[in-house]
Design an enzyme around this catalytic site. Sequence first.
Site, short mmCIF file in Angstrom:
data_model
loop_
_atom_site.label_atom_id
_atom_site.label_comp_id
_atom_site.label_asym_id
_atom_site.label_seq_id
_atom_site.Cartn_x
_atom_site.Cartn_y
_atom_site.Cartn_z
N LYS A 111 0.86 -1.19 0.00
CA LYS A 111 0.00 0.00 0.00
C LYS A 111 0.89 1.22 0.00
CE LYS A 111 -4.47 0.71 0.10
NZ LYS A 111 -5.51 -0.22 -0.38
P1 NAD Z 1 -12.91 7.57 -3.06
O1 NAD Z 1 -11.94 8.59 -2.62
O2 NAD Z 1 -13.22 7.42 -4.51
O3 NAD Z 1 -14.33 7.82 -2.30
C1 NAD Z 1 -14.45 7.87 -0.91
C2 NAD Z 1 -15.88 8.32 -0.57
O4 NAD Z 1 -16.07 8.25 0.86
C3 NAD Z 1 -16.16 9.77 -0.94
O5 NAD Z 1 -17.54 9.89 -1.32
C4 NAD Z 1 -15.90 10.53 0.38
O6 NAD Z 1 -16.60 11.76 0.45
C5 NAD Z 1 -16.44 9.52 1.38
N1 NAD Z 1 -15.84 9.63 2.71
C6 NAD Z 1 -14.52 9.74 3.04
N2 NAD Z 1 -14.37 9.76 4.37
C7 NAD Z 1 -15.60 9.65 4.91
C8 NAD Z 1 -16.12 9.59 6.23
N3 NAD Z 1 -15.31 9.67 7.27
N4 NAD Z 1 -17.47 9.47 6.38
C9 NAD Z 1 -18.27 9.37 5.32
N5 NAD Z 1 -17.87 9.41 4.05
C10 NAD Z 1 -16.54 9.55 3.85
O7 NAD Z 1 -12.41 6.19 -2.42
P2 NAD Z 1 -12.69 4.70 -2.93
O8 NAD Z 1 -11.63 4.34 -3.89
O9 NAD Z 1 -14.13 4.56 -3.30
O10 NAD Z 1 -12.37 3.88 -1.58
C11 NAD Z 1 -13.34 3.75 -0.55
C12 NAD Z 1 -12.90 2.62 0.38
O11 NAD Z 1 -12.80 1.40 -0.37
C13 NAD Z 1 -11.54 2.80 1.05
O12 NAD Z 1 -11.57 2.21 2.33
C14 NAD Z 1 -10.61 2.00 0.15
O13 NAD Z 1 -9.44 1.57 0.83
C15 NAD Z 1 -11.51 0.84 -0.21
N6 NAD Z 1 -11.12 0.12 -1.44
C16 NAD Z 1 -11.01 0.78 -2.62
C17 NAD Z 1 -10.69 0.07 -3.78
C18 NAD Z 1 -10.65 0.72 -5.14
O14 NAD Z 1 -10.53 -0.01 -6.13
N7 NAD Z 1 -10.76 2.04 -5.26
C19 NAD Z 1 -10.43 -1.31 -3.70
C20 NAD Z 1 -10.55 -1.95 -2.47
C21 NAD Z 1 -10.90 -1.22 -1.35
#
Ligand code: NAD
Length: 423
Positions: A111
């Site tokens: 990561k």
């Molecule tokens: P992103 O930045 O595209 O979106 C995050 C969303 O969550 C946004 O709408 C933001 O406003 C909201 N947010 C952030 N902090 C918040 C809080 N404290 N309370 C409420 N809403 C909040 O991120 P993403 O890529 O969608 O990732 C989201 C989660 O999924 C993370 O934990 C990430 O590690 C996990 N994840 C992502 C991927 C990927 O392919 N992008 C893969 C596996 C896991």
Amino acid sequence: MKKISAEWDNPLFKQVQTQFEEAAALLSLDDNIFYRLRIPDKVLIVAVPFRRDDGRVQVVPGYRVQHNDVLGPCKGGIRYHQNVNLGEVSALAMLMTWKCALVGLPLGGAKGGVQIDPTPLSRAELQRMTRRYTAEIAHFVGPNRDIPAPDMGTNEQVMAWFMDTYSQIQGHSVPEVVTGKPVVIGGSLGRKEATGRGVVYTIIEAAKKIKMELNSQVRVAIQGFGNVGSFAHKKIEKIGCKVVAVSDVNTGLYNPNGISYEALREYVEKNNTLQGFSEAEMISNEELLTLPVEVLIPAASEGTITGAIAKNLKCRILAEAANGPCTLEADKILNQNPNLFIIPDVLANAGGVIVSYFEWVQDLQNFFWNEKEINERLWEIMQKGFHNVVKMSEEKKVSMRMAALMTGVHIISQAMLTRGLYP
Ligand code: NAD
């Protein structure tokens, strides 16, 4: 364990270590393997100086952590967020190791991240920072060593700049150094949607398991409308269920009759926020998490489901799209609820790394698959992973989370024992 760095004194790192220790005890893990897996293989901390549009130079800390590479090159996202630190990145790298192993990918866990809120940066600033961060970690990553991907705060465009910078340093195009790129430069069809889609695939399997019919009566709440949350919303609608609540970091939306994905996507594209969307009432993130729904999908950041919230959860299926959304205290409370089926993060959100793996394979072969093939293969791997975890959970009489970790840790320890110790 002796404290190696105050930066590792981080709640998420402690949480994943505690969960690993529990899995290790249940597996009677070899002592040497245990000590090796409790901390990452390698960490890199870099200073990332970049020029702001007003001429100032800002310096922010950047990280890349490789937890374990016994199965193959490390794989894991890059996060841009003001709370990024060594502890958080190490915790997420460890989760990646278990995740890749449990779904059978020949990849290890890594990561990365930069400690900055990217939202106020202009496009030019974001590009300059990304290119400098890439240059700082370029010697540490590579198609056979460590392949980054998007995570919170990063996207396809950031991956494109990463790929271009790395390629400039090498003197030739290296699309296989990063996944989650735009399709035009070697990205995979279906990668953008893969994490959200995979989450819904696991919900389909969980619903079968608890004999819940997935129809328009099934209410779903999603925390986070970023990459993962928004595509989960789209796919939930496609399978005929109703998304009644969605949130972002600032606000939540609720409409018991359903919130249309397409209407919300258009609104967010124009306004960059959920605030002011007229076809729903405003609620808080806490209210969203405790709504009376059948399925809850936390798809934002870690630790949003605390002990206090866990006591009031009303869903039947909790699909952890985010990494580490439940605190240790919440997890204990939720495990005592016999009506709740938890799909743990390392399983629920594995779709992202699975299609990232497909992207890497396609780039290495210079041969690209169509979207149907990608989605079918994703479905096959997610289903197999889901049923392996259920089997472990039933055989060992442990929670789905413990079963998922045990499945991953067992594979890693077998591989480490088979390869032996160098020199
Ligand atoms: P992103 O930045 O595209 O979106 C995050 C969303 O969550 C946004 O709408 C933001 O406003 C909201 N947010 C952030 N902090 C918040 C809080 N404290 N309370 C409420 N809403 C909040 O991120 P993403 O890529 O969608 O990732 C989201 C989660 O999924 C993370 O934990 C990430 O590690 C996990 N994840 C992502 C991927 C990927 O392919 N992008 C893969 C596996 C896991």
